[in-house]
Design an enzyme around this catalytic site. Structure first.
Site, PDB file in Angstrom:
ATOM      1  N   ALA A   1      29.416  57.418  35.368  1.00  0.00           N
ATOM      2  CA  ALA A   1      30.603  56.609  35.656  1.00  0.00           C
ATOM      3  C   ALA A   1      31.714  56.787  34.638  1.00  0.00           C
ATOM      4  CB  ALA A   1      30.211  55.135  35.736  1.00  0.00           C
TER       5      ALA A   1
ATOM      6  N   GLN B   1      25.950  61.272  39.187  1.00  0.00           N
ATOM      7  CA  GLN B   1      25.484  59.940  39.581  1.00  0.00           C
ATOM      8  C   GLN B   1      26.598  59.173  40.276  1.00  0.00           C
ATOM      9  OE1 GLN B   1      24.282  59.141  35.365  1.00  0.00           O
ATOM     10  NE2 GLN B   1      22.412  58.335  36.276  1.00  0.00           N
TER      11      GLN B   1
ATOM     12  N   ILE C   1      29.729  58.177  42.949  1.00  0.00           N
ATOM     13  CA  ILE C   1      29.796  58.041  44.406  1.00  0.00           C
ATOM     14  C   ILE C   1      31.233  58.114  44.903  1.00  0.00           C
ATOM     15  CG2 ILE C   1      27.672  56.680  44.530  1.00  0.00           C
ATOM     16  CD1 ILE C   1      29.394  54.140  44.671  1.00  0.00           C
ATOM     17  N   ASP C   2      32.168  58.555  44.028  1.00  0.00           N
ATOM     18  CA  ASP C   2      33.592  58.396  44.304  1.00  0.00           C
ATOM     19  C   ASP C   2      34.273  59.610  44.929  1.00  0.00           C
ATOM     20  OD1 ASP C   2      33.871  60.149  42.076  1.00  0.00           O
ATOM     21  OD2 ASP C   2      33.948  58.431  40.709  1.00  0.00           O
TER      22      ASP C   2
ATOM     23  N   HIS D   1      23.268  59.733  43.848  1.00  0.00           N
ATOM     24  CA  HIS D   1      23.381  58.344  44.304  1.00  0.00           C
ATOM     25  C   HIS D   1      24.267  58.205  45.530  1.00  0.00           C
ATOM     26  CE1 HIS D   1      22.301  57.035  39.921  1.00  0.00           C
ATOM     27  NE2 HIS D   1      21.258  57.478  40.605  1.00  0.00           N
TER      28      HIS D   1
ATOM     29  N   CYS E   1      24.670  51.100  64.366  1.00  0.00           N
ATOM     30  CA  CYS E   1      24.893  52.461  64.846  1.00  0.00           C
ATOM     31  C   CYS E   1      25.161  52.469  66.353  1.00  0.00           C
ATOM     32  CB  CYS E   1      23.665  53.314  64.528  1.00  0.00           C
ATOM     33  SG  CYS E   1      23.759  55.014  65.120  1.00  0.00           S
TER      34      CYS E   1
ATOM     35  N   CYS F   1      21.725  54.374  67.845  1.00  0.00           N
ATOM     36  CA  CYS F   1      20.348  53.841  67.793  1.00  0.00           C
ATOM     37  C   CYS F   1      20.271  52.365  67.408  1.00  0.00           C
ATOM     38  CB  CYS F   1      19.502  54.673  66.822  1.00  0.00           C
ATOM     39  SG  CYS F   1      19.937  54.457  65.079  1.00  0.00           S
TER      40      CYS F   1
ATOM     41  N   SER G   1      27.514  59.267  31.029  1.00  0.00           N
ATOM     42  CA  SER G   1      26.330  58.596  31.576  1.00  0.00           C
ATOM     43  C   SER G   1      25.588  57.871  30.460  1.00  0.00           C
ATOM     44  CB  SER G   1      25.392  59.606  32.246  1.00  0.00           C
ATOM     45  OG  SER G   1      24.188  58.976  32.658  1.00  0.00           O
ATOM     46  N   SER G   2      25.131  56.660  30.747  1.00  0.00           N
ATOM     47  CA  SER G   2      24.331  55.926  29.775  1.00  0.00           C
ATOM     48  C   SER G   2      22.923  56.497  29.651  1.00  0.00           C
ATOM     49  CB  SER G   2      24.257  54.448  30.174  1.00  0.00           C
ATOM     50  OG  SER G   2      23.723  54.319  31.490  1.00  0.00           O
TER      51      SER G   2
END
Length: 253
Positions: free
Chosen positions: A29, A106, A108-109, A126, A159, A162, A200-201
């Site tokens: 992040a 990691q 997601i952006d 992620h 969805c 389904c 990253s941590s």
């Protein structure tokens, strides 16, 4: 070894990059905070303000699904406005130069893709929050479709094929890690000669195991992060400075 200063760290990093044949970046992040996207664990982070919704709760509860989507749409302006920062552009320059075959993230952006990486060369551990998937059949949905239905009835839609729940294409707490991505990330970590962990941590497992995997396979390890990590002692070089300032000199024009 911890760099004594920012200039020293940049110089040592430059030497390592020049000598390396295969570089694998691993981003968290911290690389996106200068782009306006908050992290998760800091005092002002997303998880401090909102308790994460575990996957099993999302599946079991319509209320949890509705809350999850309310939070996502509340963040849409932030995600939509974000542009790749200096760190993203530096890694994209190394990618275009042939030094970086692919990148592990990691995040997601979608900012690595926006910076110039081919989507297939961004290994998203992620997931990705810029679109949605059915958790049953895996069908992809654009966020605009979800929002139109959500706004119309104030409930998260299911969805269209389904009838299973639709969620952002991210990995939630309690949800299985993506097998293909984890396998490819492991292959990259073992094959590189320079592994750079950035922002990253290094506390979220199993993803946090890749730096040590690379180091144990013979790669040199660099960690760039504002705060210390539990893996600093494994690294050949640790740079505890702003990521944009550290990587900016490698971004090119």
């Amino acid at each position: 070894m911890i760099a004594s200063s920012l200039s020293s760290g940049i110089e040592q990093l430059g030497d390592l990059i020049a000598a390396a044949s295969v570089i694998v970046p691993f981003t968290g992040a911290g690389i996106s905070t200068e782009c306006g996207i908050p992290d998760f664990r800091s005092p002002s982070g997303l998880w401090t303000r909102n308790r994460p919704i575990p996957f099993d709760e999302f599946v079991a509860s319509q209320d949890a699904r509705d809350e999850s989507w309310r939070r996502r749409f509340a963040m849409e302006e932030t995600f939509a406005a974000a542009k790749p920062g200096r760190g993203h552009r530096a890694l994209a320059a190394l990618y275009k130069a042939g030094k970086v075959p692919a990148l592990i993230t990691q995040n997601i952006d979608n900012l690595h893709q926006a910076s110039g990486f081919r989507p297939d060369d961004v290994i998203e551990l992620h997931g990705n929050t810029t679109y949605a998937r059915c958790i049953g059949c895996g069908k992809r949905f654009e966020l605009s479709w979800v929002k139109q239905l959500f706004d119309g009835r104030e409930h998260a839609p299911d969805c269209s094929d389904c009838d299973e729940p639709v969620k952002t294409a991210t990995i939630s707490f309690g949800q299985a890690m993506p097998e293909d991505e984890m396998h490819r990330a492991a292959e990259l970590a073992r094959a590189c000669d320079l592994f750079i962990a950035i922002g990253s941590s290094l506390v979220v497992w199993p993803a946090a195991g890749f730096p040590a995997m690379a180091r144990n396979s013979g790669a040199q390890l660099v960690i760039i992060n504002n705060e210390p990590t539990e893996q600093d002692e494994l690294a050949d070089l640790v740079i505890r400075h702003d990521i944009g300032e550290t990587l900016g000199p490698f971004a090119g024009n």
